[in-house]
Motif scaffolding. Structure first.
Motif, PDB file in Angstrom:
ATOM      1  N   LEU A 174       0.894  -1.307   0.102  1.00  0.00           N
ATOM      2  CA  LEU A 174       0.153   0.496   0.495  1.00  0.00           C
ATOM      3  C   LEU A 174       0.867   1.477   0.669  1.00  0.00           C
ATOM      4  O   LEU A 174       0.501   1.921  -0.664  1.00  0.00           O
ATOM      5  CB  LEU A 174      -1.274   0.286   0.963  1.00  0.00           C
ATOM      6  N   ASN A 175       1.642   1.503   0.307  1.00  0.00           N
ATOM      7  CA  ASN A 175       2.677   2.770   0.719  1.00  0.00           C
ATOM      8  C   ASN A 175       3.272   2.626  -0.489  1.00  0.00           C
ATOM      9  O   ASN A 175       3.541   3.348  -0.747  1.00  0.00           O
ATOM     10  CB  ASN A 175       4.124   2.720   2.467  1.00  0.00           C
ATOM     11  N   MET A 176       3.701   1.759  -1.117  1.00  0.00           N
ATOM     12  CA  MET A 176       4.334   1.285  -2.129  1.00  0.00           C
ATOM     13  C   MET A 176       3.754   2.343  -2.961  1.00  0.00           C
ATOM     14  O   MET A 176       4.168   2.720  -4.168  1.00  0.00           O
ATOM     15  CB  MET A 176       5.581   0.347  -3.166  1.00  0.00           C
ATOM     16  N   LEU A 177       2.611   2.018  -3.575  1.00  0.00           N
ATOM     17  CA  LEU A 177       1.441   2.798  -4.270  1.00  0.00           C
ATOM     18  C   LEU A 177       0.856   3.828  -3.802  1.00  0.00           C
ATOM     19  O   LEU A 177      -0.371   4.003  -4.763  1.00  0.00           O
ATOM     20  CB  LEU A 177       0.898   1.651  -4.999  1.00  0.00           C
ATOM     21  N   THR A 178       1.051   4.237  -3.252  1.00  0.00           N
ATOM     22  CA  THR A 178       1.175   5.881  -2.547  1.00  0.00           C
ATOM     23  C   THR A 178       2.175   6.409  -2.752  1.00  0.00           C
ATOM     24  O   THR A 178       2.829   6.133  -1.702  1.00  0.00           O
ATOM     25  CB  THR A 178       0.502   5.710  -1.026  1.00  0.00           C
ATOM     26  N   TRP A 179       1.756   7.584  -3.430  1.00  0.00           N
ATOM     27  CA  TRP A 179       2.716   8.618  -3.674  1.00  0.00           C
ATOM     28  C   TRP A 179       2.166  10.090  -3.284  1.00  0.00           C
ATOM     29  O   TRP A 179       1.218  10.630  -3.159  1.00  0.00           O
ATOM     30  CB  TRP A 179       4.235   8.169  -4.712  1.00  0.00           C
ATOM     31  N   ILE A 180       2.783  10.663  -4.460  1.00  0.00           N
ATOM     32  CA  ILE A 180       3.055  12.402  -3.113  1.00  0.00           C
ATOM     33  C   ILE A 180       3.282  13.118  -4.873  1.00  0.00           C
ATOM     34  O   ILE A 180       4.536  12.172  -5.685  1.00  0.00           O
ATOM     35  CB  ILE A 180       3.262  13.244  -2.869  1.00  0.00           C
ATOM     36  N   HIS A 181       2.428  13.156  -6.001  1.00  0.00           N
ATOM     37  CA  HIS A 181       3.205  14.365  -7.323  1.00  0.00           C
ATOM     38  C   HIS A 181       2.722  15.419  -7.099  1.00  0.00           C
ATOM     39  O   HIS A 181       1.559  15.780  -6.420  1.00  0.00           O
ATOM     40  CB  HIS A 181       1.601  13.807  -8.458  1.00  0.00           C
ATOM     41  N   LEU A 182       3.532  16.667  -7.825  1.00  0.00           N
ATOM     42  CA  LEU A 182       3.562  17.770  -8.015  1.00  0.00           C
ATOM     43  C   LEU A 182       3.097  18.224  -9.363  1.00  0.00           C
ATOM     44  O   LEU A 182       2.829  17.922  -9.930  1.00  0.00           O
ATOM     45  CB  LEU A 182       4.363  18.028  -8.408  1.00  0.00           C
ATOM     46  N   ARG A 183       1.742  19.310  -8.595  1.00  0.00           N
ATOM     47  CA  ARG A 183       1.033  19.359  -9.981  1.00  0.00           C
ATOM     48  C   ARG A 183       0.553  21.234  -9.777  1.00  0.00           C
ATOM     49  O   ARG A 183       0.123  21.239  -8.591  1.00  0.00           O
ATOM     50  CB  ARG A 183      -0.576  18.674  -9.589  1.00  0.00           C
ATOM     51  N   TRP A 184       1.324  21.332 -10.450  1.00  0.00           N
ATOM     52  CA  TRP A 184       0.790  23.443 -10.130  1.00  0.00           C
ATOM     53  C   TRP A 184       1.589  23.790  -8.772  1.00  0.00           C
ATOM     54  O   TRP A 184       1.624  24.316  -8.010  1.00  0.00           O
ATOM     55  CB  TRP A 184      -0.357  24.061  -9.975  1.00  0.00           C
ATOM     56  N   MET A 185       2.538  22.763  -8.021  1.00  0.00           N
ATOM     57  CA  MET A 185       3.172  23.355  -6.760  1.00  0.00           C
ATOM     58  C   MET A 185       2.518  23.359  -5.813  1.00  0.00           C
ATOM     59  O   MET A 185       2.964  23.543  -4.619  1.00  0.00           O
ATOM     60  CB  MET A 185       3.579  25.030  -7.081  1.00  0.00           C
ATOM     61  N   ILE A 186       1.358  21.954  -5.825  1.00  0.00           N
ATOM     62  CA  ILE A 186       1.380  21.730  -5.051  1.00  0.00           C
ATOM     63  C   ILE A 186       1.412  20.557  -4.324  1.00  0.00           C
ATOM     64  O   ILE A 186       0.950  19.106  -5.191  1.00  0.00           O
ATOM     65  CB  ILE A 186      -0.588  22.133  -4.610  1.00  0.00           C
ATOM     66  N   PHE A 187       1.466  20.553  -3.696  1.00  0.00           N
ATOM     67  CA  PHE A 187       1.949  18.371  -2.936  1.00  0.00           C
ATOM     68  C   PHE A 187       0.520  18.076  -3.485  1.00  0.00           C
ATOM     69  O   PHE A 187      -0.212  18.460  -1.879  1.00  0.00           O
ATOM     70  CB  PHE A 187       2.939  18.339  -2.349  1.00  0.00           C
ATOM     71  N   LYS A 188      -0.189  16.356  -3.064  1.00  0.00           N
ATOM     72  CA  LYS A 188      -1.101  16.123  -3.248  1.00  0.00           C
ATOM     73  C   LYS A 188      -0.331  14.615  -3.225  1.00  0.00           C
ATOM     74  O   LYS A 188       0.214  14.021  -3.825  1.00  0.00           O
ATOM     75  CB  LYS A 188      -2.144  16.462  -4.163  1.00  0.00           C
ATOM     76  N   PRO A 189      -1.309  14.370  -2.321  1.00  0.00           N
ATOM     77  CA  PRO A 189      -1.310  12.392  -2.285  1.00  0.00           C
ATOM     78  C   PRO A 189      -1.476  12.092  -3.031  1.00  0.00           C
ATOM     79  O   PRO A 189      -2.658  12.065  -3.264  1.00  0.00           O
ATOM     80  CB  PRO A 189      -1.615  12.234  -0.893  1.00  0.00           C
ATOM     81  N   PHE A 190      -1.409  10.558  -3.739  1.00  0.00           N
ATOM     82  CA  PHE A 190      -2.643   9.268  -4.724  1.00  0.00           C
ATOM     83  C   PHE A 190      -2.069   8.545  -4.490  1.00  0.00           C
ATOM     84  O   PHE A 190      -0.671   8.263  -3.929  1.00  0.00           O
ATOM     85  CB  PHE A 190      -0.844  10.063  -6.260  1.00  0.00           C
ATOM     86  N   ASN A 191      -2.216   7.740  -4.627  1.00  0.00           N
ATOM     87  CA  ASN A 191      -3.572   6.006  -4.706  1.00  0.00           C
ATOM     88  C   ASN A 191      -3.299   5.089  -5.277  1.00  0.00           C
ATOM     89  O   ASN A 191      -4.387   5.886  -6.275  1.00  0.00           O
ATOM     90  CB  ASN A 191      -3.645   6.214  -2.925  1.00  0.00           C
ATOM     91  N   VAL A 192      -3.081   4.940  -5.633  1.00  0.00           N
ATOM     92  CA  VAL A 192      -2.914   3.841  -7.388  1.00  0.00           C
ATOM     93  C   VAL A 192      -2.969   2.190  -6.600  1.00  0.00           C
ATOM     94  O   VAL A 192      -1.386   1.416  -6.924  1.00  0.00           O
ATOM     95  CB  VAL A 192      -2.307   4.188  -8.209  1.00  0.00           C
TER      96      VAL A 192
END
Length: 118
Positions: free
Chosen positions: A6-24
């Protein structure tokens, strides 16, 4: 092993200089984050910050009619909104977050729109 996955498939992506968590949690769907998959995987954790951040990310996809998106694609935003289980799962998630973390005010305005859909 499942927690590490679960932790490996959850990351933070940078979009418009705002860090948001992302889970796949299912790599067959990568790079899209599906509501149903993120709901069941993130709700199973007691990580308050992750739960609230991903829940809020789904909340931002709400349409004028009250529906919550089914898919979020990184760098593209919401690509699919349907009248399916995503909306009711978002409401259940809100209730669970409020009960577990006491950090959430239940979104009455948003939830009224959603309940009127049904």
């Amino acid at each position: 092993m499942l927690y590490a996955n679960l932790n490996m498939l959850t990351w933070i992506h940078l979009r418009w200089m705002i860090f948001k968590p992302f889970n796949v949690p299912n790599m067959n769907y990568s790079p899209d984050m599906y509501n149903r998959d993120s709901f069941f995987s993130i709700v199973s954790t007691y990580n308050e910050e992750l739960n609230l951040n991903i829940w809020e990310q789904w909340g931002r996809t709400q349409t004028g009619a009250g529906g919550i998106a089914t898919i979020i694609t990184p760098y593209m935003g919401t690509v699919e909104v349907k009248g399916n289980e995503a909306t009711i799962e978002w409401l259940i998630w809100a209730m669970l977050n409020k009960r577990r973390f006491q950090a959430l005010h239940f979104p009455k305005r948003r939830s009224k729109k959603q309940l009127n859909m049904f």
